[in-house]
Design a protein around this motif. Structure first.
Motif, PDB file in Angstrom:
ATOM      1  N   ARG A 128      17.119  25.142  -5.233  1.00 52.09           N
ATOM      2  CA  ARG A 128      16.085  24.116  -5.437  1.00 52.09           C
ATOM      3  C   ARG A 128      16.181  23.489  -6.830  1.00 52.09           C
ATOM      4  NH1 ARG A 128      10.356  26.344  -3.298  1.00 52.09           N
ATOM      5  NH2 ARG A 128       9.774  24.235  -3.890  1.00 52.09           N
ATOM      6  N   VAL A 129      17.348  23.044  -7.216  1.00 53.05           N
ATOM      7  CA  VAL A 129      17.484  22.400  -8.521  1.00 53.05           C
ATOM      8  C   VAL A 129      16.725  21.079  -8.555  1.00 53.05           C
ATOM      9  CG1 VAL A 129      19.651  23.487  -9.151  1.00 53.05           C
ATOM     10  CG2 VAL A 129      19.685  21.403  -7.787  1.00 53.05           C
ATOM     11  N   TRP A 130      16.590  20.422  -7.396  1.00 55.72           N
ATOM     12  CA  TRP A 130      15.806  19.180  -7.357  1.00 55.72           C
ATOM     13  C   TRP A 130      14.366  19.452  -7.785  1.00 55.72           C
ATOM     14  CZ3 TRP A 130      15.253  14.077  -7.094  1.00 55.72           C
ATOM     15  CH2 TRP A 130      14.038  13.560  -6.650  1.00 55.72           C
ATOM     16  N   LEU A 260      23.278  29.462  -4.894  1.00 56.34           N
ATOM     17  CA  LEU A 260      22.944  29.806  -6.278  1.00 56.34           C
ATOM     18  C   LEU A 260      21.433  29.805  -6.444  1.00 56.34           C
ATOM     19  CD1 LEU A 260      24.544  30.387  -8.916  1.00 56.34           C
ATOM     20  CD2 LEU A 260      24.136  28.007  -9.542  1.00 56.34           C
ATOM     21  N   ILE A 261      20.865  30.948  -6.792  1.00 54.18           N
ATOM     22  CA  ILE A 261      19.422  31.085  -6.936  1.00 54.18           C
ATOM     23  C   ILE A 261      19.107  31.857  -8.212  1.00 54.18           C
ATOM     24  CG2 ILE A 261      18.858  30.946  -4.477  1.00 54.18           C
ATOM     25  CD1 ILE A 261      18.897  33.970  -4.366  1.00 54.18           C
ATOM     26  N   VAL A 262      17.873  31.713  -8.675  1.00 58.71           N
ATOM     27  CA  VAL A 262      17.391  32.498  -9.817  1.00 58.71           C
ATOM     28  C   VAL A 262      17.000  33.871  -9.307  1.00 58.71           C
ATOM     29  CG1 VAL A 262      15.632  32.699 -11.597  1.00 58.71           C
ATOM     30  CG2 VAL A 262      16.591  30.448 -11.042  1.00 58.71           C
ATOM     31  N   SER A 263      17.633  34.920  -9.847  1.00 61.19           N
ATOM     32  CA  SER A 263      17.405  36.274  -9.326  1.00 61.19           C
ATOM     33  C   SER A 263      17.255  37.269 -10.466  1.00 61.19           C
ATOM     34  CB  SER A 263      18.565  36.711  -8.420  1.00 61.19           C
ATOM     35  OG  SER A 263      18.702  35.844  -7.319  1.00 61.19           O
ATOM     36  N   ILE A 312      10.532  27.397  -7.904  1.00 57.18           N
ATOM     37  CA  ILE A 312      11.138  26.069  -7.931  1.00 57.18           C
ATOM     38  C   ILE A 312      12.440  26.065  -8.742  1.00 57.18           C
ATOM     39  CG2 ILE A 312       8.921  24.912  -7.627  1.00 57.18           C
ATOM     40  CD1 ILE A 312       8.957  24.282 -10.633  1.00 57.18           C
ATOM     41  N   GLN A 313      12.892  27.231  -9.132  1.00 58.66           N
ATOM     42  CA  GLN A 313      14.161  27.396  -9.850  1.00 58.66           C
ATOM     43  C   GLN A 313      14.241  26.546 -11.122  1.00 58.66           C
ATOM     44  OE1 GLN A 313      16.990  28.334  -5.984  1.00 58.66           O
ATOM     45  NE2 GLN A 313      17.904  27.587  -7.845  1.00 58.66           N
ATOM     46  N   CYS A 314      13.159  26.575 -11.883  1.00 57.93           N
ATOM     47  CA  CYS A 314      13.153  25.857 -13.157  1.00 57.93           C
ATOM     48  C   CYS A 314      13.886  26.631 -14.239  1.00 57.93           C
ATOM     49  CB  CYS A 314      11.719  25.595 -13.591  1.00 57.93           C
ATOM     50  SG  CYS A 314      10.760  27.095 -13.920  1.00 57.93           S
TER      51      CYS A 314
END
Length: 494
Positions: A128-130, A260-263, A312-314
């Motif tokens: 969710r880079v958008w 690719l996600i924030v984990s 939101i993967q900020c």
């Protein structure tokens, strides 16, 4: 020791070793009791702490570059005209010298498909880079929260401010916050309307002040957009991302093991707990349980609980955690951008897959089609409509008359003079109200014409015809086919 130091999990004292963490046992499934926080339907206001770092620098630059571009977009000129103008009243869309009319809306279908496919492809590979870096909702929420920070203070002060009883000081600060919010909302509304009505009408209409020259609908849309912006960015905030926006819901079905996600690295971080600065007690993971990742999250989640729809993967939690890791002397990356395949299965992420070729193929086909449509747009549009009320009539002179309406659209940006002719057919002649038809740039016109036929020379009940419209200088022309109808009466009938 101050209260702040007592709350800091990174202790600097050397007198006492932290207790070893107790191994937690997972209860049986039938005995799991929902946490009180999960059962609480009340959503508390989120006041994120602002953090700096590599990802936040990229994020701030991308968000406010988009906002600045949006604000200056109506003021960009092209060939003496507003470069981007979506005139829904006429309707005509002007985009950098090109004019699009209702007949050209299929071109925008290609644009929407390309945008959607691009978003899907980016979601599959980058998550969710958008949402985190470019979504207008995220941009405005970030700006509005910064205004709260400038006037009220950092996170702890804002939380305390919400709990304070009403006073003159509190009312004055709230008034200042809402006044600045309202100003930004009004500027946003003016920008939106300027893209539809044009800056000339909106600001240079001759009235003093300029808003006295607005029509009723302009005022309605101005107030509506101002209200929606104020509500979304000032009050809805993360509720829009979590409960209303559909993207956050369906993006989970697009994720796979290579997305690719924030984990949070659970194996490296657990068990978490406070410890002395510069030490790593036996039995502890790298997480010092400082809760900074929670404090900086704009949606108020704990990334250590795993991937959640609210994320939101900020990457604010990544920058905050890296800062803490630097302070305690541990390697960075406890929270990081990674994939499920790399984090859980300890395998290399697969970048090349059949899915990427499918996306590239579809995107390539759509972009090629849109390019061909844009390049192949005719500067002259023409349509023929046969008069359906009375297909043919016979005049006193014995000539058969068919009536038509030619819809002619000058799609050039210059005035053109058009003429109409009928391609030669024995026994048929064309008569028009005008010998020459002058049309301004991008002007449409419905021209009624009649074709007369000599009954003695027409043998068929339906005769193919071709009508051509061309410019006086012969530069542009368009032809369309139709039929000339003649209802012949049977000689056996009285």
């Amino acid at each position: 020791m101050s209260e702040q130091e007592n709350k800091n999990p990174i202790s600097t004292s050397t007198d006492q070793e932290p207790p070893k963490p107790k191994k937690k046992q997972r209860p049986a499934p039938e005995k799991i009791i929902p946490h009180s926080k999960d059962m609480d339907a009340t959503k508390h206001r989120v006041h994120p702490r602002f953090v700096t770092g590599k990802y936040q620098n990229i994020r701030v630059f991308s968000m406010y570059a988009i906002m600045v571009f949006f604000l200056i977009l109506p003021w960009i000129r092209w060939d003496g005209r507003q470069a981007i103008l979506f005139n829904v009243i006429e309707p005509k869309f002007y985009i950098f010298g090109a004019t699009f009319m209702p007949q050209d809306f299929y071109f925008f279908a290609f644009v929407f498909i390309i945008a959607a496919m691009t978003l899907f492809m980016v979601t599959v590979y980058a998550g969710r880079v958008w949402c985190g870096y470019a979504c207008p909702q995220t941009i405005y929420v970030h700006l509005y929260q910064h205004i709260e920070k400038w006037i009220i203070g950092e996170r702890n002060k804002r939380i305390k401010f919400d709990k304070e009883p009403w006073s003159v000081s509190k009312a004055a600060k709230l008034l200042a916050v809402h006044a600045i919010w309202l100003l930004i909302s009004a500027i946003t509304a003016l920008t939106f309307i300027a893209l539809i009505t044009g800056t000339d009408y909106l600001f240079f209409n001759g009235a003093t002040p300029f808003f006295m020259g607005w029509g009723k609908m302009t005022w309605i849309f101005f107030l509506l957009i101002t209200f929606v912006t104020q509500t979304n960015a000032g009050y809805m905030r993360e509720h829009m991302c979590v409960h209303i926006c559909p993207y956050g819901r369906f993006q989970s079905v697009m994720f796979d093991k290579d997305t690719l996600i924030v984990s949070y690295d659970y194996e490296r971080g657990e068990p978490r707990g406070a410890r002395k600065k510069g030490t790593h007690p036996e039995g502890y993971g790298d997480c010092v349980d400082c809760s900074m990742c929670v404090q900086v999250c704009p949606t108020g989640i704990d990334i250590r609980d795993g991937l959640q729809v609210e994320c939101i993967q900020c990457a604010a939690c990544i920058d905050a955690c890296n800062e803490i890791m630097d302070k305690v002397g541990y390697p960075r990356g406890l929270i990081r951008y990674t994939t499920e395949r790399q984090l859980v299965e300890k395998q290399k992420t697969k970048v090349i897959s059949p899915r990427i070729f499918a996306y590239i193929f579809v995107l390539g086909a759509c972009i090629t089609a849109a390019t061909l449509v844009a390049v192949g747009r005719s500067p002259l549009e023409m349509e023929i409509r046969h008069d359906r009320k009375q297909l043919s009539t016979v005049g006193r002179d014995g000539l058969i008359e068919n009536s038509y309406v030619l819809k002619i659209v000058n799609k050039t940006n210059e005035k053109q003079i058009y003429k109409v002719k009928l391609e030669p057919v024995e026994g048929l002649t064309l008569r028009s109200r005008f010998k020459q038809l002058p049309l301004q740039a991008n002007e449409p016109y419905d021209l009624p014409v009649s074709i007369f036929g000599d009954a003695s020379k027409i043998t068929a009940s339906s005769t193919p015809i071709t009508i051509t419209v061309y410019t006086e200088d012969g530069q542009y022309s368009a032809s369309r086919e139709d039929v000339f109808l003649y209802e012949q009466k049977s000689k056996n009938k009285p």
